[in-house]
Structure formats: C-alpha cells, structure tokens
Design a protein around this motif. Sequence first.
Motif, PDB file in Angstrom:
ATOM      1  N   ASP A 122      29.013-105.628  44.275  1.00  0.00           N
ATOM      2  CA  ASP A 122      28.845-104.726  42.728  1.00  0.00           C
ATOM      3  C   ASP A 122      30.571-104.811  42.004  1.00  0.00           C
ATOM      4  N   ASP A 123      30.310-104.122  41.129  1.00  0.00           N
ATOM      5  CA  ASP A 123      31.633-103.678  40.352  1.00  0.00           C
ATOM      6  C   ASP A 123      32.028-103.078  40.779  1.00  0.00           C
ATOM      7  N   ASP A 124      31.613-101.930  42.288  1.00  0.00           N
ATOM      8  CA  ASP A 124      32.712-101.515  42.627  1.00  0.00           C
ATOM      9  C   ASP A 124      33.586-101.796  43.880  1.00  0.00           C
ATOM     10  N   HIS A 126      34.148-105.206  42.859  1.00  0.00           N
ATOM     11  CA  HIS A 126      35.397-105.926  41.920  1.00  0.00           C
ATOM     12  C   HIS A 126      36.591-105.485  41.784  1.00  0.00           C
ATOM     13  N   ALA A 127      36.261-103.933  41.410  1.00  0.00           N
ATOM     14  CA  ALA A 127      37.546-103.615  41.209  1.00  0.00           C
ATOM     15  C   ALA A 127      38.391-103.814  41.991  1.00  0.00           C
ATOM     16  N   ARG A 130      40.417-106.627  42.714  1.00  0.00           N
ATOM     17  CA  ARG A 130      41.276-106.673  41.576  1.00  0.00           C
ATOM     18  C   ARG A 130      42.565-105.792  42.367  1.00  0.00           C
TER      19      ARG A 130
END
Length: 155
Positions: A122-124, A126-127, A130
């Motif tokens: 999920d987006d977390d 992906h962060a 990164r």
Amino acid sequence: MRDNDIASVFGFFTEIGIIAQLSQAMLAKALPDGVHPAHFAIVNHMVRLGDGCTPQQLASAHQVTKGTMTHSLGVLSRHGFVRIEPHPTDGRSKIVYLTDSGRAFREQAIGSVSAMFGQVLDDDHHALMRQAMRSLHEIRVLLDKNREPPKPPQG
C-alpha cells in the motif's frame, strides 16, 4: 567489529536475502515458461547499462561462470530476446545485443510483477521503500566497488 555490530550486519543482509527470494519468486510467476529470473536479470542489466557486451563481460557482471552465461544467453536467444553476433575484432568472442522483443519482454515482465506487488503493497509501504532506497543504493555501490572483500581473519 563488536559482536552486536556483527549481529546487526548479519541480520541486515539476511533480511535483504529473504526479500530478494520472495521478490524473485513473484517475478518468476510473471515470466514466460522457460525464462528464469536470472535470465530476466541479464535483459534488465542490458537495458540499464547498454548492450553490445561480450558473454564474459555479462558473466563477470552477474558473477557467474562463462558456461552459465552461455546457457542463459542461449535461452534468451531462443526466445528472441537477444541477438548474438561474432565479435568484429576477436574471432574467439561474441557480442550480445538486445532485440526489440527483449526490450518489450522486460517492460511486460515489469508491468506484470508491478501489478502483483500492487496487490500486496500500500502507499505506506511505497513511502517506506522510497526512504530505504537511498541507503540500499549506497550499500550496493560500496559492495560493488569491493567485490573481492578481504579474507576473514584466521582464528
């Protein structure tokens, strides 16, 4: 190096190894029959760094024997992903080039495996990836520069 540092280093690389195994298994599911993640890695390497390499250069980059690389290049050639030509100045060697099919294969495989990862991450996540990427890149560059590490102390 202190015992605590040794355990941290070992734990760090163990986690990377497990992540690599799990991601390679997902990648394998996205590849055509008969194409292994190691074969994909060769195509990916050639897209990233350029083609026109000798089998020996590719073997060195992937830290495998020339025989293993020759076999892998045979698989890629049979699938139409690479073209192998005689070396223009060294009659004993060959030059390997990517084909348009090889580039398309890479893009298709990346799309397929990205879709699989998209179902898990999920987006977390992906962060988090990164944030980790810069450090992982620095460690990879360091290890790449030191492919022949010193021998461990005898004791």
